[in-house]
Design a protein around this motif. Structure first.
Motif, PDB file in Angstrom:
ATOM      1  N   GLU A  20       0.830  -1.192   0.000  1.00 12.77           N
ATOM      2  CA  GLU A  20       0.000   0.000   0.000  1.00 12.77           C
ATOM      3  C   GLU A  20       0.870   1.249   0.000  1.00 12.77           C
ATOM      4  O   GLU A  20       2.054   1.195   0.318  1.00 12.77           O
ATOM      5  N   PRO A  21       0.303   2.386  -0.339  1.00 17.24           N
ATOM      6  CA  PRO A  21       1.087   3.619  -0.424  1.00 17.24           C
ATOM      7  C   PRO A  21       1.854   3.958   0.842  1.00 17.24           C
ATOM      8  O   PRO A  21       2.848   4.659   0.788  1.00 17.24           O
ATOM      9  N   ALA A  22       1.406   3.452   2.005  1.00 16.48           N
ATOM     10  CA  ALA A  22       2.120   3.759   3.243  1.00 16.48           C
ATOM     11  C   ALA A  22       3.538   3.209   3.217  1.00 16.48           C
ATOM     12  O   ALA A  22       4.436   3.747   3.863  1.00 16.48           O
ATOM     13  N   ASP A  23       3.755   2.134   2.451  1.00 11.40           N
ATOM     14  CA  ASP A  23       5.088   1.542   2.356  1.00 11.40           C
ATOM     15  C   ASP A  23       5.871   2.209   1.221  1.00 11.40           C
ATOM     16  O   ASP A  23       6.351   1.556   0.299  1.00 11.40           O
ATOM     17  N   ASN A  24       5.956   3.536   1.290  1.00 12.84           N
ATOM     18  CA  ASN A  24       6.509   4.276   0.157  1.00 12.84           C
ATOM     19  C   ASN A  24       7.915   3.854  -0.211  1.00 12.84           C
ATOM     20  O   ASN A  24       8.240   3.714  -1.385  1.00 12.84           O
ATOM     21  N   ASP A  25       8.801   3.697   0.777  1.00 15.18           N
ATOM     22  CA  ASP A  25      10.193   3.381   0.469  1.00 15.18           C
ATOM     23  C   ASP A  25      10.299   2.079  -0.316  1.00 15.18           C
ATOM     24  O   ASP A  25      11.012   1.995  -1.313  1.00 15.18           O
ATOM     25  N   VAL A  26       9.587   1.049   0.133  1.00 11.21           N
ATOM     26  CA  VAL A  26       9.614  -0.234  -0.572  1.00 11.21           C
ATOM     27  C   VAL A  26       9.010  -0.092  -1.953  1.00 11.21           C
ATOM     28  O   VAL A  26       9.548  -0.577  -2.947  1.00 11.21           O
ATOM     29  N   GLY A  27       7.876   0.584  -2.024  1.00 13.91           N
ATOM     30  CA  GLY A  27       7.203   0.742  -3.313  1.00 13.91           C
ATOM     31  C   GLY A  27       8.026   1.526  -4.308  1.00 13.91           C
ATOM     32  O   GLY A  27       8.135   1.143  -5.481  1.00 13.91           O
ATOM     33  N   PHE A  28       8.629   2.633  -3.868  1.00 15.69           N
ATOM     34  CA  PHE A  28       9.475   3.418  -4.762  1.00 15.69           C
ATOM     35  C   PHE A  28      10.628   2.573  -5.295  1.00 15.69           C
ATOM     36  O   PHE A  28      10.980   2.629  -6.474  1.00 15.69           O
ATOM     37  N   GLU A  29      11.247   1.793  -4.420  1.00 13.17           N
ATOM     38  CA  GLU A  29      12.387   0.968  -4.827  1.00 13.17           C
ATOM     39  C   GLU A  29      11.978  -0.041  -5.888  1.00 13.17           C
ATOM     40  O   GLU A  29      12.670  -0.223  -6.890  1.00 13.17           O
ATOM     41  N   LEU A  30      10.840  -0.698  -5.671  1.00 10.86           N
ATOM     42  CA  LEU A  30      10.378  -1.703  -6.632  1.00 10.86           C
ATOM     43  C   LEU A  30      10.074  -1.081  -7.983  1.00 10.86           C
ATOM     44  O   LEU A  30      10.426  -1.640  -9.037  1.00 10.86           O
ATOM     45  N   ILE A  31       9.438   0.082  -7.982  1.00  8.10           N
ATOM     46  CA  ILE A  31       9.057   0.705  -9.247  1.00  8.10           C
ATOM     47  C   ILE A  31      10.259   1.284  -9.967  1.00  8.10           C
ATOM     48  O   ILE A  31      10.465   1.056 -11.169  1.00  8.10           O
ATOM     49  N   LEU A  32      11.099   2.039  -9.247  1.00 15.15           N
ATOM     50  CA  LEU A  32      12.238   2.694  -9.896  1.00 15.15           C
ATOM     51  C   LEU A  32      13.225   1.687 -10.471  1.00 15.15           C
ATOM     52  O   LEU A  32      13.844   1.933 -11.504  1.00 15.15           O
ATOM     53  N   GLU A  33      13.367   0.534  -9.814  1.00 10.31           N
ATOM     54  CA  GLU A  33      14.279  -0.483 -10.326  1.00 10.31           C
ATOM     55  C   GLU A  33      13.849  -0.980 -11.698  1.00 10.31           C
ATOM     56  O   GLU A  33      14.676  -1.337 -12.540  1.00 10.31           O
ATOM     57  N   ARG A  34      12.531  -0.977 -11.940  1.00  9.28           N
ATOM     58  CA  ARG A  34      12.002  -1.535 -13.179  1.00  9.28           C
ATOM     59  C   ARG A  34      11.783  -0.497 -14.271  1.00  9.28           C
ATOM     60  O   ARG A  34      11.375  -0.844 -15.381  1.00  9.28           O
ATOM     61  N   LEU A  35      12.032   0.764 -13.957  1.00 11.20           N
ATOM     62  CA  LEU A  35      11.857   1.822 -14.948  1.00 11.20           C
ATOM     63  C   LEU A  35      13.182   2.228 -15.566  1.00 11.20           C
ATOM     64  O   LEU A  35      14.241   2.103 -14.954  1.00 11.20           O
ATOM     65  N   GLY A  36      13.100   2.728 -16.785  1.00  8.62           N
ATOM     66  CA  GLY A  36      14.269   3.246 -17.485  1.00  8.62           C
ATOM     67  C   GLY A  36      13.799   4.266 -18.501  1.00  8.62           C
ATOM     68  O   GLY A  36      12.640   4.688 -18.488  1.00  8.62           O
ATOM     69  N   PRO A  71       9.714   3.584 -22.321  1.00  7.71           N
ATOM     70  CA  PRO A  71       8.416   3.498 -21.642  1.00  7.71           C
ATOM     71  C   PRO A  71       7.984   2.056 -21.387  1.00  7.71           C
ATOM     72  O   PRO A  71       8.215   1.174 -22.219  1.00  7.71           O
ATOM     73  N   VAL A  72       7.342   1.845 -20.250  1.00  4.47           N
ATOM     74  CA  VAL A  72       6.839   0.528 -19.879  1.00  4.47           C
ATOM     75  C   VAL A  72       5.384   0.682 -19.463  1.00  4.47           C
ATOM     76  O   VAL A  72       4.982   1.705 -18.891  1.00  4.47           O
ATOM     77  N   ALA A  73       4.576  -0.334 -19.749  1.00  7.01           N
ATOM     78  CA  ALA A  73       3.154  -0.280 -19.420  1.00  7.01           C
ATOM     79  C   ALA A  73       2.959  -0.309 -17.906  1.00  7.01           C
ATOM     80  O   ALA A  73       3.624  -1.069 -17.199  1.00  7.01           O
ATOM     81  N   VAL A  74       2.037   0.501 -17.421  1.00  5.60           N
ATOM     82  CA  VAL A  74       1.749   0.513 -15.988  1.00  5.60           C
ATOM     83  C   VAL A  74       1.243  -0.853 -15.539  1.00  5.60           C
ATOM     84  O   VAL A  74       1.580  -1.322 -14.444  1.00  5.60           O
ATOM     85  N   ASP A  75       0.463  -1.527 -16.376  1.00  6.74           N
ATOM     86  CA  ASP A  75      -0.027  -2.867 -16.029  1.00  6.74           C
ATOM     87  C   ASP A  75       1.127  -3.839 -15.809  1.00  6.74           C
ATOM     88  O   ASP A  75       1.054  -4.725 -14.959  1.00  6.74           O
ATOM     89  N   GLU A  76       2.203  -3.677 -16.591  1.00  8.40           N
ATOM     90  CA  GLU A  76       3.372  -4.536 -16.424  1.00  8.40           C
ATOM     91  C   GLU A  76       4.051  -4.269 -15.088  1.00  8.40           C
ATOM     92  O   GLU A  76       4.532  -5.187 -14.420  1.00  8.40           O
ATOM     93  N   LEU A  77       4.083  -3.009 -14.673  1.00  5.63           N
ATOM     94  CA  LEU A  77       4.639  -2.673 -13.352  1.00  5.63           C
ATOM     95  C   LEU A  77       3.814  -3.300 -12.236  1.00  5.63           C
ATOM     96  O   LEU A  77       4.361  -3.841 -11.266  1.00  5.63           O
ATOM     97  N   VAL A  78       2.509  -3.240 -12.368  1.00  2.77           N
ATOM     98  CA  VAL A  78       1.635  -3.843 -11.357  1.00  2.77           C
ATOM     99  C   VAL A  78       1.917  -5.336 -11.243  1.00  2.77           C
ATOM    100  O   VAL A  78       2.037  -5.889 -10.145  1.00  2.77           O
ATOM    101  N   ALA A  80      -2.025   1.135  -5.490  1.00  2.00           N
ATOM    102  CA  ALA A  80      -0.754   1.496  -4.875  1.00  2.00           C
ATOM    103  C   ALA A  80       0.236   1.981  -5.922  1.00  2.00           C
ATOM    104  O   ALA A  80       0.934   2.985  -5.732  1.00  2.00           O
ATOM    105  N   VAL A  81       0.300   1.293  -7.059  1.00  2.00           N
ATOM    106  CA  VAL A  81       1.208   1.697  -8.133  1.00  2.00           C
ATOM    107  C   VAL A  81       0.822   3.081  -8.654  1.00  2.00           C
ATOM    108  O   VAL A  81       1.679   3.944  -8.885  1.00  2.00           O
ATOM    109  N   ALA A  82      -0.471   3.302  -8.840  1.00  2.00           N
ATOM    110  CA  ALA A  82      -0.924   4.604  -9.348  1.00  2.00           C
ATOM    111  C   ALA A  82      -0.537   5.732  -8.396  1.00  2.00           C
ATOM    112  O   ALA A  82      -0.089   6.805  -8.824  1.00  2.00           O
ATOM    113  N   THR A  83      -0.698   5.495  -7.105  1.00  2.00           N
ATOM    114  CA  THR A  83      -0.352   6.527  -6.117  1.00  2.00           C
ATOM    115  C   THR A  83       1.145   6.817  -6.116  1.00  2.00           C
ATOM    116  O   THR A  83       1.575   7.978  -6.090  1.00  2.00           O
ATOM    117  N   LEU A  84       1.952   5.758  -6.134  1.00  2.00           N
ATOM    118  CA  LEU A  84       3.404   5.948  -6.124  1.00  2.00           C
ATOM    119  C   LEU A  84       3.883   6.625  -7.404  1.00  2.00           C
ATOM    120  O   LEU A  84       4.777   7.484  -7.366  1.00  2.00           O
TER     121      LEU A  84
END
Length: 363
Positions: free
Chosen positions: A303-319, A322-329, A338-342
């Protein structure tokens, strides 16, 4: 086993002693005298028969087996390289080691697009009759194993076959032990250390007809595997990437120096050409429900409250690509909310850029 497990006896020394003394038994008998003549400060003590029997019993209890150099199940391509491992510990379907293999390796901190590409490429190569081999690391390795699991995949690990590393790949490790094969040069119970990984990499390239690198930074360990492949006379393939993405620099440099540009499985198959004549179609493993994401780590939606973990997971997979948001989920195993909020938070601070079609990239 006693000779190969003895301290200071690496593969080159092992084969030299066999050649010089005719047998492992004879080599063990002269080992103390050779050590004294070398004026070693520390006495070299051979592994005892009792210690070897303990390892054999442990291998049996683990449901594994030992495959020695020169035996029918030992991979013929690996047997031909310099300093081939004298003994392999094998957990799973050892018969897979007789099939032609292709290595798919790459970055641990792989992008979402890189993971998906590796998974799809491995699946296509597996359907063509090749067995996909990799190192069971997080990122590209895990995605490649996952893609090829249905047709059989080989994992070469840096520790013992019974040691799960990284922990997030425990489910994948268990699946490979049941539906593929896990291979190690080192004994059961060995925890992987930094010096073990280059040794593992030479086995990956040595067992394969070629090595495909999907995302690799300028000093990536995957480039060590590619270098071993060149030294062993194997083909090297590289997937091109954006010059803005540090994870693409290693692959782009390989291409600059003559690696085969790879965008589809056909690029690999056409380059291997004659080496694949007579390759039998793969046997498929009965499908069972498996996690959709290559991390294999059961994790509740973040959930968005776990921002540090969520940011790390998303940023690691971005470059930059462009990548589909569904693929990130799917890959992050987070709820869509949670992905949309982050992503919104990242967009507000200028880290993320939106693209048409619900795609995002790093800014």
């Amino acid at each position: 086993m006693r000779l190969s497990r003895t301290e200071t006896i690496g593969p080159i020394s092992f084969y030299a002693m066999l050649s010089c003394f005719g047998s492992a038994r004879a080599a063990l008998e002269v080992l103390p005298r050779l050590a004294r003549r070398g004026e070693r400060a520390k006495t070299v003590t051979a592994v005892t028969r009792a210690e070897a029997e303990i390892e054999l019993a442990a291998v049996d209890r683990a449901g594994a087996r030992l495959v020695c150099w020169g035996e029918p199940l030992y991979p013929s391509a690996l047997a031909a390289i310099e300093a081939a491992p004298p003994i392999l510990t094998v957990l799973g379907e050892a018969e897979l080691l007789q099939r032609p293999m292709i290595a798919v390796v790459g970055a641990r901190n792989a992008s979402a697009n890189g993971r998906r590409f590796a998974r799809d490429l491995a699946a296509a190569l597996g359907r063509s009759g090749l067995t996909v081999i990799s190192g069971l690391a997080r990122g590209i390795d895990a995605a490649a194993h996952l893609g090829a699991l249905e047709t059989g995949s080989v994992a070469v690990v840096a520790g013992g076959v019974d040691v799960v590393y990284p922990e997030e790949n425990r489910g994948l490790h268990d699946a490979l032990a049941r539906r593929g094969v896990i291979v190690a040069e080192l004994p059961l119970g060995t925890e992987p250390q930094a010096r073990h990984f280059p040794r593992r990499n030479r086995i990956i390239s040595g067992m394969a007809l070629g090595v495909v690198v999907v995302e690799a930074a300028a000093r990536s360990g995957s480039l060590i595997t590619a270098r071993f492949a060149l030294e062993q006379g194997r083909e090297v393939f590289a997937v091109p990437g954006s010059p803005l993405d540090p994870r693409a620099r290693g692959c782009n440099d390989l291409l600059r120096h003559g690696a085969t540009l790879t965008e589809t499985a056909e690029d690999v198959l056409s380059q291997l050409g004659a080496q694949l004549r007579g390759v039998a179609p793969p046997r498929t493993v009965p499908a069972v429900p498996i996690p959709a994401a290559p991390s294999w780590s059961p994790r509740a939606a973040i959930e968005p409250a776990d921002n540090d973990v969520g940011f790390e997971l998303i940023l690691e997979r971005l470059g930059p690509t462009p990548v589909a948001v569904d693929e990130l989920v799917r890959q992050c195993q987070m709820s869509a909310a949670a992905v949309a909020t982050l992503l919104l938070e990242l967009e507000l601070v200028g880290r993320v850029e939106r693209h048409p079609g619900n795609f995002v990239s790093l800014r």
